[in-house]
Design a protein around this motif. Sequence first.
Motif, PDB file in Angstrom:
ATOM      1  N   ALA A  73       0.845  -1.195   0.000  1.00  0.00           N
ATOM      2  CA  ALA A  73       0.000   0.000   0.000  1.00  0.00           C
ATOM      3  C   ALA A  73       0.876   1.240   0.000  1.00  0.00           C
ATOM      4  O   ALA A  73       1.829   1.334   0.776  1.00  0.00           O
ATOM      5  N   MET A  74       0.546   2.202  -0.865  1.00  0.00           N
ATOM      6  CA  MET A  74       1.394   3.373  -1.050  1.00  0.00           C
ATOM      7  C   MET A  74       0.598   4.656  -0.930  1.00  0.00           C
ATOM      8  O   MET A  74      -0.543   4.748  -1.407  1.00  0.00           O
ATOM      9  N   ASP A  75       1.207   5.646  -0.315  1.00  0.00           N
ATOM     10  CA  ASP A  75       0.725   7.009  -0.433  1.00  0.00           C
ATOM     11  C   ASP A  75       0.918   7.432  -1.892  1.00  0.00           C
ATOM     12  O   ASP A  75       1.724   6.845  -2.618  1.00  0.00           O
ATOM     13  N   MET A  76       0.193   8.465  -2.336  1.00  0.00           N
ATOM     14  CA  MET A  76       0.328   8.902  -3.722  1.00  0.00           C
ATOM     15  C   MET A  76       1.327  10.052  -3.885  1.00  0.00           C
ATOM     16  O   MET A  76       2.393   9.870  -4.463  1.00  0.00           O
ATOM     17  N   ASP A  77       0.990  11.217  -3.385  1.00  0.00           N
ATOM     18  CA  ASP A  77       1.807  12.405  -3.639  1.00  0.00           C
ATOM     19  C   ASP A  77       3.150  12.328  -2.926  1.00  0.00           C
ATOM     20  O   ASP A  77       3.222  12.063  -1.724  1.00  0.00           O
ATOM     21  N   SER A  78       4.207  12.559  -3.677  1.00  0.00           N
ATOM     22  CA  SER A  78       5.595  12.521  -3.188  1.00  0.00           C
ATOM     23  C   SER A  78       6.020  11.127  -2.719  1.00  0.00           C
ATOM     24  O   SER A  78       7.045  10.977  -2.066  1.00  0.00           O
ATOM     25  N   THR A  79       5.230  10.125  -3.063  1.00  0.00           N
ATOM     26  CA  THR A  79       5.617   8.734  -2.794  1.00  0.00           C
ATOM     27  C   THR A  79       5.507   7.961  -4.109  1.00  0.00           C
ATOM     28  O   THR A  79       6.492   7.804  -4.812  1.00  0.00           O
ATOM     29  N   LEU A  80       4.321   7.513  -4.451  1.00  0.00           N
ATOM     30  CA  LEU A  80       4.157   6.868  -5.757  1.00  0.00           C
ATOM     31  C   LEU A  80       4.402   7.881  -6.880  1.00  0.00           C
ATOM     32  O   LEU A  80       5.000   7.565  -7.910  1.00  0.00           O
ATOM     33  N   LEU A  81       3.961   9.105  -6.652  1.00  0.00           N
ATOM     34  CA  LEU A  81       4.218  10.188  -7.602  1.00  0.00           C
ATOM     35  C   LEU A  81       5.357  11.067  -7.111  1.00  0.00           C
ATOM     36  O   LEU A  81       5.548  11.233  -5.901  1.00  0.00           O
ATOM     37  N   ALA A  82       6.065  11.656  -8.053  1.00  0.00           N
ATOM     38  CA  ALA A  82       7.170  12.564  -7.710  1.00  0.00           C
ATOM     39  C   ALA A  82       6.686  14.002  -7.620  1.00  0.00           C
ATOM     40  O   ALA A  82       7.495  14.931  -7.623  1.00  0.00           O
ATOM     41  N   ILE A  83       5.383  14.205  -7.539  1.00  0.00           N
ATOM     42  CA  ILE A  83       4.809  15.544  -7.418  1.00  0.00           C
ATOM     43  C   ILE A  83       3.798  15.570  -6.279  1.00  0.00           C
ATOM     44  O   ILE A  83       3.384  14.527  -5.778  1.00  0.00           O
ATOM     45  N   GLU A  84       3.394  16.774  -5.883  1.00  0.00           N
ATOM     46  CA  GLU A  84       2.226  16.991  -5.032  1.00  0.00           C
ATOM     47  C   GLU A  84       1.130  17.486  -5.968  1.00  0.00           C
ATOM     48  O   GLU A  84       1.177  18.623  -6.449  1.00  0.00           O
ATOM     49  N   SER A  85       0.159  16.655  -6.263  1.00  0.00           N
ATOM     50  CA  SER A  85      -0.823  16.972  -7.301  1.00  0.00           C
ATOM     51  C   SER A  85      -1.595  18.253  -6.997  1.00  0.00           C
ATOM     52  O   SER A  85      -1.848  19.068  -7.895  1.00  0.00           O
ATOM     53  N   ILE A  86      -1.956  18.454  -5.748  1.00  0.00           N
ATOM     54  CA  ILE A  86      -2.739  19.645  -5.413  1.00  0.00           C
ATOM     55  C   ILE A  86      -1.908  20.917  -5.594  1.00  0.00           C
ATOM     56  O   ILE A  86      -2.418  21.966  -5.973  1.00  0.00           O
ATOM     57  N   ASP A  87      -0.586  20.814  -5.350  1.00  0.00           N
ATOM     58  CA  ASP A  87       0.296  21.962  -5.576  1.00  0.00           C
ATOM     59  C   ASP A  87       0.364  22.312  -7.060  1.00  0.00           C
ATOM     60  O   ASP A  87       0.450  23.487  -7.441  1.00  0.00           O
TER      61      ASP A  87
END
Length: 277
Positions: A73-87
């Motif tokens: 199980a993974m967090d999304m922003d800054s973990t699975l993704l290299a961005i913060e989507s809301i930012d």
Amino acid sequence: MHLIIQGLDVGNYDLRALAKLAGADEIEKVSGQAFRLKNIQQQDGISDYCEETQLDYAVVEPDLNLTDFKLIAMDMDSTLLAIESIDEIADIHHTKQQVAEITLKTMRGEISFEESLTQRTALLRGVHIDALQKVYEERMRLSPGAEIMLKKAKTAGLKTMVISGGFTFFTDRIKEKLQLDFATANTFEVQENRLTGKVLGKILGREGKAEALSNVCDKLGISRSQVIAIGDGANDLDMLAAAGVSIAYHAKPVVQQQATFSLNHVGLDGVINLFNQ
């Protein structure tokens, strides 16, 4: 116990020095950037050496097998993704600085996630839904090694899940793109194709992420000890605590202090190197 050493550039000198420091009796290559120092006798000095040389290390049980786990199980922003989507949405809306400041306070645990998400979402009021698609198509980047990690986890029989305090607009698309088994996140309120600045329903925060993980475990009929969880911020702490193995990925200090293992230099494929495959 074994010592896993990983880095973008692991030299023979460092391996020999660490083997001597730890009293290891064998050095085994795991991958191009990962090595297993077997049967170590002591751990003093390893942390300082690795910090100085920018290497990741983990002291693991010899029988820590990837196939013993059933879910990653993974967090999304800054973990699975290299961005913060809301930012990134806020950047298009010209409110990135305000949103990023709130995001950082949340990651450090200075304000509650629920309060943070409420504030950040309010700053996105009026954003057209097309801007979200633009972020997904043009700015969404996976963290290094993410696809390798997922492929090897699936091959070993693990189910895959993203649990995000972000929004379903992105998790739904990522779930489909990466063929994940489960995805859970918050939902934007949208009226006339524009964000209202509100979140629908109860906010999925720190406790909610752990609850979502628990629900999937119950659905799969597995124990929490069969879960590997990965995160980077204070909002992930309950989710990480609910897993058999927790991994702080390029994480804030408060997360590293409580996780089973930490990865600060290598990509997500480094997760797999911690386990026997």
